[in-house]
Design a protein around this motif. Structure first.
Motif, short mmCIF file in Angstrom:
data_model
loop_
_atom_site.label_atom_id
_atom_site.label_comp_id
_atom_site.label_asym_id
_atom_site.label_seq_id
_atom_site.Cartn_x
_atom_site.Cartn_y
_atom_site.Cartn_z
N MET A 1 0.79 -1.34 -0.02
CA MET A 1 0.02 -0.03 -0.01
C MET A 1 0.89 1.04 0.15
SD MET A 1 -3.18 0.89 -0.02
CE MET A 1 -4.17 1.97 0.31
N ASN A 2 2.03 1.19 0.71
CA ASN A 2 2.84 2.45 0.73
C ASN A 2 3.69 2.60 -0.61
OD1 ASN A 2 2.53 2.78 3.36
ND2 ASN A 2 4.20 1.64 4.04
N GLY A 3 3.80 1.63 -1.46
CA GLY A 3 4.13 1.78 -2.62
C GLY A 3 3.23 2.51 -3.73
N ILE A 4 2.10 2.20 -3.61
CA ILE A 4 1.03 3.00 -4.36
C ILE A 4 0.88 4.43 -3.86
CG2 ILE A 4 -1.36 2.83 -4.81
CD1 ILE A 4 -1.30 -0.26 -4.65
N LEU A 5 0.98 4.48 -2.76
CA LEU A 5 0.86 5.97 -2.11
C LEU A 5 2.12 6.74 -2.54
CD1 LEU A 5 -0.83 5.47 1.29
CD2 LEU A 5 -1.85 6.42 -0.69
N LEU A 8 1.47 7.60 -6.18
CA LEU A 8 0.57 8.59 -6.46
C LEU A 8 1.03 9.81 -6.09
CD1 LEU A 8 -2.86 6.59 -5.60
CD2 LEU A 8 -2.09 7.49 -7.85
N ALA A 9 1.97 10.12 -5.05
CA ALA A 9 2.50 11.22 -4.49
C ALA A 9 3.38 11.59 -5.55
CB ALA A 9 2.89 10.99 -3.28
N PHE A 10 4.36 10.79 -5.88
CA PHE A 10 5.48 11.05 -6.86
C PHE A 10 4.83 11.72 -8.21
CE2 PHE A 10 8.49 10.50 -10.15
CZ PHE A 10 9.47 11.08 -9.55
N ILE A 124 14.99 5.66 -5.72
CA ILE A 124 14.18 5.54 -4.33
C ILE A 124 13.59 4.15 -4.19
CG2 ILE A 124 12.14 6.40 -3.01
CD1 ILE A 124 12.82 9.29 -3.84
N LEU A 125 12.93 3.87 -5.16
CA LEU A 125 12.32 2.52 -5.24
C LEU A 125 13.38 1.27 -5.32
CD1 LEU A 125 9.73 2.56 -7.77
CD2 LEU A 125 9.37 2.39 -5.35
N ILE A 129 13.63 1.94 0.30
CA ILE A 129 13.16 2.96 1.50
C ILE A 129 11.90 2.80 1.95
CG2 ILE A 129 12.81 5.37 2.13
CD1 ILE A 129 15.40 5.95 0.26
N LEU A 130 11.10 2.62 1.17
CA LEU A 130 9.39 2.32 1.50
C LEU A 130 9.38 1.08 2.27
CD1 LEU A 130 7.81 3.91 -1.53
CD2 LEU A 130 8.29 4.94 0.39
#
Length: 130
Positions: A1-5, A8-10, A124-125, A129-130
């Motif tokens: 879920m953090n990856g999707i957020l 979307l933020a990026f 970042i991916l 980090i996420l």
């Protein structure tokens, strides 16, 4: 879920930055609205060729990545290179055929912004980090 957020933020931040950069370049370079059209038949043909070549290279890279169990980062780097090549070809066509003499400068700066943003996104991916 953090990856999707994060995605979307990026995506949102990238487009806001692109909008602001477009406004600044429009004011500084004294350019009109950017037209997303082909200048002539040569431009249209080269655009299609480059898109097809990049698609084939990305599909080939995806197949190699899947078959030899490479890191998916390999395909991300191929996508990044493909986007950069496409933007650089667009800048060349702007330089060669555009009536606005500074149009290619806008294309080069936008290509650099896109390359920097996508490199940052992939970095970042890939560092998890996420």
């Amino acid at each position: 879920m953090n990856g999707i957020l994060f995605f979307l933020a990026f995506f949102f931040v990238y487009h806001i930055g692109s909008f602001i950069l477009g406004r600044i370049l429009k004011r500084k370079l004294h350019l009109g609205k950017k037209m997303n059209r082909h200048y002539n038949e040569t431009h249209r043909q080269w655009d299609k060729r480059i898109r097809r070549i990049i698609l084939v290279i990305m599909m080939f890279g995806l197949g190699i990545s899947y078959y030899y169990d490479f890191d998916p980062l390999f395909v991300c780097i191929l996508v990044l290179i493909g986007f950069i090549l496409q933007e650089l070809s667009e800048a060349y066509m702007d330089w060669k055929y555009s009536e606005e003499r500074n149009e290619y400068v806008r294309s080069l700066i936008e290509a650099g912004y896109m390359a920097f943003s996508l490199t940052l996104f992939i970095a970042i991916l890939s560092t998890s980090i996420l």
